[in-house]
Design a protein around this motif. Structure first.
Motif, mmCIF file in Angstrom:
data_model
loop_
_atom_site.group_PDB
_atom_site.id
_atom_site.type_symbol
_atom_site.label_atom_id
_atom_site.label_comp_id
_atom_site.label_asym_id
_atom_site.label_seq_id
_atom_site.Cartn_x
_atom_site.Cartn_y
_atom_site.Cartn_z
ATOM 1 N N UNK A 186 -6.071 0.853 18.641
ATOM 2 C CA UNK A 186 -4.602 1.020 18.132
ATOM 3 C C UNK A 186 -3.685 -0.188 18.480
ATOM 4 N N UNK A 187 -3.731 -0.495 19.542
ATOM 5 C CA UNK A 187 -2.973 -1.782 20.095
ATOM 6 C C UNK A 187 -3.099 -3.002 19.164
ATOM 7 N N UNK A 188 -4.275 -3.147 18.720
ATOM 8 C CA UNK A 188 -4.558 -4.294 17.999
ATOM 9 C C UNK A 188 -3.992 -3.970 16.431
ATOM 10 N N UNK A 189 -4.278 -2.838 15.971
ATOM 11 C CA UNK A 189 -3.699 -2.239 14.766
ATOM 12 C C UNK A 189 -2.193 -2.889 14.678
ATOM 13 N N UNK A 190 -1.461 -2.358 15.532
ATOM 14 C CA UNK A 190 0.027 -2.819 15.721
ATOM 15 C C UNK A 190 0.193 -4.264 15.780
ATOM 16 N N UNK A 191 -0.533 -4.947 16.346
ATOM 17 C CA UNK A 191 -0.691 -6.473 16.626
ATOM 18 C C UNK A 191 -0.747 -6.995 14.954
ATOM 19 N N UNK A 225 -7.299 -6.892 7.740
ATOM 20 C CA UNK A 225 -7.735 -7.575 8.928
ATOM 21 C C UNK A 225 -8.001 -7.063 10.264
ATOM 22 N N UNK A 226 -7.465 -5.787 10.479
ATOM 23 C CA UNK A 226 -7.559 -5.072 11.563
ATOM 24 C C UNK A 226 -8.879 -4.452 11.299
ATOM 25 N N UNK A 232 3.909 -8.918 9.551
ATOM 26 C CA UNK A 232 5.213 -8.750 9.055
ATOM 27 C C UNK A 232 6.281 -9.808 9.535
ATOM 28 N N UNK A 233 5.705 -10.700 10.755
ATOM 29 C CA UNK A 233 6.501 -11.726 11.197
ATOM 30 C C UNK A 233 6.608 -12.642 10.267
ATOM 31 N N UNK A 234 5.150 -12.862 9.895
ATOM 32 C CA UNK A 234 5.300 -14.210 8.283
ATOM 33 C C UNK A 234 6.057 -13.451 7.383
ATOM 34 N N UNK A 235 5.887 -12.398 7.232
ATOM 35 C CA UNK A 235 6.635 -11.777 5.932
ATOM 36 C C UNK A 235 8.162 -11.956 6.066
#
Length: 175
Positions: free
Chosen positions: A22-27, A81-82, A33-36
């Motif tokens: 779950x943590x990596x999903x959010x990462x 990716x996740x 979305x930072x790239x976006x």
């Protein structure tokens, strides 16, 4: 549909724990979305003044369509990716497909910088053609580990190909 990992190099994946997953999903979502957001910030520098002055090819969508579609595609990219990371159980085993994913994500951002930031449709054409190849390569690499992850990127490839048509159209019409 089989979403189990293909046994790449004879390795079996050990699933990460639920909390780590779950943590990596959010990462993954945050990174994509930072790239976006970076691409959106660059796009905003000329989308309201320079871009409207350009001649556009037929079938260009209404302006409100672009953020709607891109947000959906970015979310699907993060999930894909996740899924590859989760399927392999580690970054060591998913390094190659995730590196290709990172390259295509970088090319995606570069398109905004070249097309909107530098106001260069020609450089945008070069970038988007390479991006198309990188997205296709990402799909192929993801398919080795998780078919669902690969399928989640198909709409992105189709939209990228449409963006290629639009970019080439703008470049040709505004020589």
């Amino acid at each position: 549909m089989n979403t189990e990992p293909a046994k790449a190099s004879g390795e079996t994946a050990e699933s990460p724990g639920a909390l780590a997953s779950l943590l990596y999903l959010f990462v993954f979502i945050a990174v994509v979305f930072l790239v976006a957001a970076a691409g959106g910030a660059v796009t905003a520098t000329s989308v309201n003044d320079w871009y409207p002055t350009l001649e556009k090819p037929p079938f260009i969508p209404a302006p409100w369509v672009f953020p709607l579609v891109w947000n959906f595609l970015y979310f699907m990219m993060a999930i894909a990716a996740w899924l590859v990371w989760k399927t392999t159980g580690s970054f060591d085993r998913s390094g190659y497909p995730l590196a290709i994913f990172g390259a295509q994500l970088s090319l995606n951002l570069a398109w905004s910088i070249l097309f909107f930031g530098l106001k260069s449709p020609v450089l945008g054409v070069i970038d988007v053609v390479v991006l198309d190849v990188a997205v296709a390569a990402t799909i192929i690499a993801f398919a080795r580990f998780n078919r669902l992850a690969a399928l989640l990127l198909v709409p992105y490839l189709l939209w990228s190909l449409f963006a290629t048509y639009l970019t080439i159209g703008v470049a040709v019409l505004n020589r």
